[in-house]
Write an enzyme that holds these catalytic residues in place. Structure first.
Site, PDB file in Angstrom:
ATOM      1  N   ASP A   7      58.569  61.382  60.867  1.00 50.38           N
ATOM      2  CA  ASP A   7      59.919  61.320  60.304  1.00 50.38           C
ATOM      3  C   ASP A   7      60.113  62.559  59.428  1.00 50.38           C
ATOM      4  OD1 ASP A   7      58.696  60.799  57.867  1.00 50.38           O
ATOM      5  OD2 ASP A   7      59.665  58.864  57.541  1.00 50.38           O
ATOM      6  N   HIS A   8      61.246  62.595  58.730  1.00 48.58           N
ATOM      7  CA  HIS A   8      61.577  63.784  57.925  1.00 48.58           C
ATOM      8  C   HIS A   8      60.525  64.096  56.862  1.00 48.58           C
ATOM      9  CE1 HIS A   8      63.200  60.127  56.112  1.00 48.58           C
ATOM     10  NE2 HIS A   8      63.031  60.712  54.948  1.00 48.58           N
ATOM     11  N   CYS A  64      54.346  59.652  58.726  1.00 50.56           N
ATOM     12  CA  CYS A  64      55.542  59.504  57.891  1.00 50.56           C
ATOM     13  C   CYS A  64      55.099  59.790  56.458  1.00 50.56           C
ATOM     14  CB  CYS A  64      56.201  58.135  58.066  1.00 50.56           C
ATOM     15  SG  CYS A  64      55.211  56.708  57.596  1.00 50.56           S
ATOM     16  N   THR A  66      54.000  57.726  54.092  1.00 51.73           N
ATOM     17  CA  THR A  66      52.775  56.991  53.744  1.00 51.73           C
ATOM     18  C   THR A  66      51.903  56.672  54.949  1.00 51.73           C
ATOM     19  OG1 THR A  66      53.939  54.903  54.068  1.00 51.73           O
ATOM     20  CG2 THR A  66      53.940  55.810  51.823  1.00 51.73           C
ATOM     21  N   GLY A  67      52.481  56.687  56.139  1.00 52.78           N
ATOM     22  CA  GLY A  67      51.786  56.231  57.348  1.00 52.78           C
ATOM     23  C   GLY A  67      51.950  54.729  57.557  1.00 52.78           C
ATOM     24  N   GLY A  69      54.811  52.609  57.197  1.00 54.22           N
ATOM     25  CA  GLY A  69      55.958  52.167  57.998  1.00 54.22           C
ATOM     26  C   GLY A  69      55.718  52.426  59.480  1.00 54.22           C
ATOM     27  N   HIS A  97      35.308  50.814  66.912  1.00 55.18           N
ATOM     28  CA  HIS A  97      35.277  49.351  66.778  1.00 55.18           C
ATOM     29  C   HIS A  97      36.558  48.669  67.240  1.00 55.18           C
ATOM     30  CE1 HIS A  97      31.871  49.170  63.544  1.00 55.18           C
ATOM     31  NE2 HIS A  97      31.639  50.102  64.464  1.00 55.18           N
ATOM     32  N   ASN A  98      37.722  49.257  66.881  1.00 48.27           N
ATOM     33  CA  ASN A  98      39.008  48.599  67.173  1.00 48.27           C
ATOM     34  C   ASN A  98      39.695  49.176  68.409  1.00 48.27           C
ATOM     35  OD1 ASN A  98      39.383  49.331  63.755  1.00 48.27           O
ATOM     36  ND2 ASN A  98      38.773  47.295  64.459  1.00 48.27           N
ATOM     37  N   ARG A 108      52.594  62.266  52.452  1.00 42.77           N
ATOM     38  CA  ARG A 108      52.703  62.297  50.988  1.00 42.77           C
ATOM     39  C   ARG A 108      51.430  61.763  50.345  1.00 42.77           C
ATOM     40  NH1 ARG A 108      58.815  59.775  51.249  1.00 42.77           N
ATOM     41  NH2 ARG A 108      59.821  61.669  51.986  1.00 42.77           N
ATOM     42  N   ARG A 132      30.988  42.683  71.555  1.00 38.17           N
ATOM     43  CA  ARG A 132      31.542  42.005  70.376  1.00 38.17           C
ATOM     44  C   ARG A 132      32.884  42.611  69.952  1.00 38.17           C
ATOM     45  NH1 ARG A 132      28.109  45.704  68.146  1.00 38.17           N
ATOM     46  NH2 ARG A 132      28.509  46.485  66.035  1.00 38.17           N
ATOM     47  N   HIS A 133      33.019  43.903  70.134  1.00 36.64           N
ATOM     48  CA  HIS A 133      34.289  44.542  69.760  1.00 36.64           C
ATOM     49  C   HIS A 133      35.387  44.213  70.777  1.00 36.64           C
ATOM     50  CE1 HIS A 133      32.497  46.380  66.375  1.00 36.64           C
ATOM     51  NE2 HIS A 133      31.704  47.185  67.062  1.00 36.64           N
TER      52      HIS A 133
HETATM   53  C1  RB5 Z   1      60.799  57.852  54.068  1.00 33.48           C
HETATM   54  O1  RB5 Z   1      61.366  58.153  52.871  1.00 33.48           O
HETATM   55  C2  RB5 Z   1      59.566  56.954  53.890  1.00 33.48           C
HETATM   56  O2  RB5 Z   1      59.976  55.687  53.551  1.00 33.48           O
HETATM   57  C3  RB5 Z   1      58.751  56.959  55.143  1.00 33.48           C
HETATM   58  O3  RB5 Z   1      58.337  58.264  55.423  1.00 33.48           O
HETATM   59  C4  RB5 Z   1      57.481  56.143  55.145  1.00 33.48           C
HETATM   60  O4  RB5 Z   1      56.686  56.425  54.047  1.00 33.48           O
HETATM   61  C5  RB5 Z   1      57.626  54.711  55.396  1.00 33.48           C
HETATM   62  O5  RB5 Z   1      56.667  53.952  55.447  1.00 33.48           O
END
Ligand code: RB5
Length: 141
Positions: A7-8, A64, A66-67, A69, A97-98, A108, A132-133
């Site tokens: 995303d942005h 994104c 945080t990764g 979402g 494993h997964n 971020r 097992r996996h």
């Molecule tokens: C976008 O602002 C932010 O919410 C997105 O990049 C992400 O962190 C969502 O989980």
């Protein structure tokens, strides 16, 4: 083939990641986004997961802010096992494993050099194929 989407909030890191893999001789299929204008991460999670579930790509990378979402959206799709990783140990373990098929990272949260190493680790690791996996994955897949 490996698909990548963002995303942005992760536009710059996604472009850097494409360049990083190019240097390794690996072409990523870049589904966007293609700018820093605010956009909706589930749209790009869908583009990448469609490529993975169709078999066109064997792995996906979603970035994104945080990764988180991206991983939530990706994990709604049947056949997708997405893992948010901020360290190389987790990236290797989740492949072995997964049998994770989508790597999610937060632009971020971690810097580009660590993101490259995590992505390299994920892409280079292989599923263990241990009974097992397989059993445990089948319990939720
Ligand atoms: C976008 O602002 C932010 O919410 C997105 O990049 C992400 O962190 C969502 O989980």
């Amino acid at each position: 083939m490996i698909a990548i989407g963002c995303d942005h909030g992760a536009f710059e890191l996604k472009n850097q990641m494409v360049e990083h893999f190019k240097k390794r001789g690996i072409e990523l299929k870049d589904v966007g986004c293609y700018g820093t204008e605010s956009c909706d991460y589930p749209e790009y999670a869908k583009k990448v997961t469609d490529l993975v579930t169709s078999g066109e790509c064997e792995l996906g990378i979603l970035i994104c802010g945080t990764g988180i979402g991206m991983s939530m959206a990706a994990n709604k799709v049947k056949g997708i096992r997405a893992a948010v990783c901020s360290d190389c140990f987790s990236a290797q373990a989740t492949r072995e494993h997964n049998n994770a098929n989508v790597l999610c990272m937060g632009a971020r949260v971690i810097g580009p050099e660590l993101a490259f190493r995590i992505a390299d680790t994920f892409v280079d690791a292989k599923f263990s194929n241990d009974e097992r996996h397989i059993r445990r994955i089948n319990m939720f897949d």
